[in-house]
Design a protein around this motif. Structure first.
Motif, PDB file in Angstrom:
ATOM      1  N   ASN A 126       0.808  -1.222   0.000  1.00 46.46           N
ATOM      2  CA  ASN A 126       0.000   0.000   0.000  1.00 46.46           C
ATOM      3  C   ASN A 126       0.840   1.270   0.000  1.00 46.46           C
ATOM      4  N   HIS A 127       2.018   1.209   0.615  1.00 47.79           N
ATOM      5  CA  HIS A 127       2.848   2.417   0.664  1.00 47.79           C
ATOM      6  C   HIS A 127       4.150   2.308  -0.129  1.00 47.79           C
ATOM      7  N   LEU A 128       5.045   1.399   0.266  1.00 42.02           N
ATOM      8  CA  LEU A 128       6.385   1.405  -0.319  1.00 42.02           C
ATOM      9  C   LEU A 128       6.373   1.198  -1.829  1.00 42.02           C
ATOM     10  N   GLY A 129       5.542   0.277  -2.321  1.00 48.99           N
ATOM     11  CA  GLY A 129       5.493   0.039  -3.764  1.00 48.99           C
ATOM     12  C   GLY A 129       5.062   1.263  -4.533  1.00 48.99           C
ATOM     13  N   HIS A 130       4.010   1.932  -4.064  1.00 46.26           N
ATOM     14  CA  HIS A 130       3.546   3.141  -4.739  1.00 46.26           C
ATOM     15  C   HIS A 130       4.521   4.299  -4.557  1.00 46.26           C
ATOM     16  N   PHE A 131       5.182   4.352  -3.411  1.00 50.06           N
ATOM     17  CA  PHE A 131       6.195   5.391  -3.184  1.00 50.06           C
ATOM     18  C   PHE A 131       7.315   5.269  -4.215  1.00 50.06           C
ATOM     19  N   LEU A 132       7.839   4.063  -4.389  1.00 49.58           N
ATOM     20  CA  LEU A 132       8.919   3.859  -5.354  1.00 49.58           C
ATOM     21  C   LEU A 132       8.428   4.097  -6.772  1.00 49.58           C
ATOM     22  N   LEU A 133       7.265   3.574  -7.118  1.00 49.54           N
ATOM     23  CA  LEU A 133       6.725   3.748  -8.462  1.00 49.54           C
ATOM     24  C   LEU A 133       6.598   5.226  -8.815  1.00 49.54           C
ATOM     25  N   THR A 134       6.014   5.993  -7.920  1.00 50.87           N
ATOM     26  CA  THR A 134       5.816   7.418  -8.182  1.00 50.87           C
ATOM     27  C   THR A 134       7.147   8.120  -8.374  1.00 50.87           C
ATOM     28  N   ASN A 135       8.107   7.836  -7.516  1.00 51.03           N
ATOM     29  CA  ASN A 135       9.410   8.483  -7.632  1.00 51.03           C
ATOM     30  C   ASN A 135      10.116   8.142  -8.944  1.00 51.03           C
TER      31      ASN A 135
END
Length: 305
Positions: A126-135
């Motif tokens: 929910n957080h780390l995957g989307h955080f990395l993807l967005t960056n």
């Protein structure tokens, strides 16, 4: 209701022709409904799905209902940092622009498990995957500006949502509700800090509560094995009220509103519910927490040392 919303639906005259969107978790629930709607509007729609077999079935449904020939399925497992990097690399090789990144996918109230990278699964997905993807996609979002990042959070960030700074993987006293609330608070804090970092670039960002929606996300409600009393009560309550949840078509309206409503073009960093600005928890409005989470996440996903 905002002027883009009519009778619980987004103005059908908003055209997305020439724009490219990514919807994570587009094979089911809110993501599937959003992908159909965006494809109908003419957007080049990238369906980012973990399960390609289910993704192919969903792709057929999107093509059939949208009558679009500009929809693509790509593999993305947000619980794996390697998969996120592969997806981003492949997308950047093939695509020249990105107008909307819809961080929709997630897991909810699951028993304690760890991702392939060793993180608690709700935190990882929910957080780390989307955080990395967005960056990894920020440069193309900037080049495509005005562009938007829409992150699906939940009212659960207000109900016991807390970042356990000294134990973010919740190895001590884990409960599904604690893990979910933490991850959904992280969604709000991430969107808030992203807005701060993107000011002046033309990239705007939104987090939202879609409402209680009847999707596959609730498959663990009413079947929570954890012995913690509060979680048993949550699971029982969730199982009982599930028949009264919104249908996905209604639930997806707020994330679509954040993705395409013209009146939000100059808004950023805010939290929405029912297509209106809503109030985050006090922790969700904490700029110090938002910056701290960003710095910690950069290190965990390997974007900084």
């Amino acid at each position: 209701m905002p002027k883009s919303v009519y009778k619980g639906k987004i103005d059908p005259d908003i055209d997305m022709t020439g724009k490219t969107v990514i919807v994570t978790g587009a094979n089911t629930g809110l993501g599937l409904i959003a992908a159909i709607d965006l494809a109908k509007r003419g957007a080049r729609t990238i369906m980012a799905c973990r399960n390609l077999e289910k993704g192919k079935q969903a792709l057929d449904e999107v093509n059939e209902k949208s009558k679009s020939s500009n929809v693509t399925l790509m593999e993305l497992d947000l619980s794996s940092l390697e998969s996120v990097r592969k997806f981003a690399s492949s997308f950047l090789e093939k695509e020249s622009r990105l107008d909307v990144l819809m961080n929709n996918a997630g897991v909810c109230m699951c028993p304690y498990t760890k991702s392939v990278d060793g993180f608690e699964m709700q935190f990882a997905t929910n957080h780390l995957g989307h955080f990395l993807l967005t960056n990894l996609l920020l440069d193309i979002l900037k080049r495509s500006a005005p562009s938007r990042v829409v992150t699906v959070s939940s009212l659960s960030h207000r109900i016991g949502g807390k970042v356990h700074w000294n134990d973010v993987n919740l190895t001590n006293n884990y409960t599904p509700a604690k893990g979910y609330g933490q991850s959904k608070l992280m969604n709000v804090l991430f969107s808030r800090e992203l807005a701060k970092r993107m000011r002046g670039t033309g990239v705007t960002t939104y987090s939202l509560h879609p409402g209680a929606v009847k999707t596959d996300m609730q498959r663990h409600l009413g079947n929570i094995p954890d012995p913690n009393c509060s979680d048993r009560m949550w699971g029982c309550f969730g199982g009982c009220i599930r028949p009264f949840f919104k249908d996905p078509e209604t639930g997806a309206v707020t994330q679509l509103y954040c993705a395409i409503a013209p009146e939000l073009e100059n808004e950023t960093g805010r939290y929405y519910s029912d297509c209106r600005v809503a109030t985050e928890s006090s922790d969700g409005r904490n700029d110090e927490y938002a910056e701290r989470l960003w710095t910690m996440s950069e290190k965990l996903v390997g974007l900084s040392k």
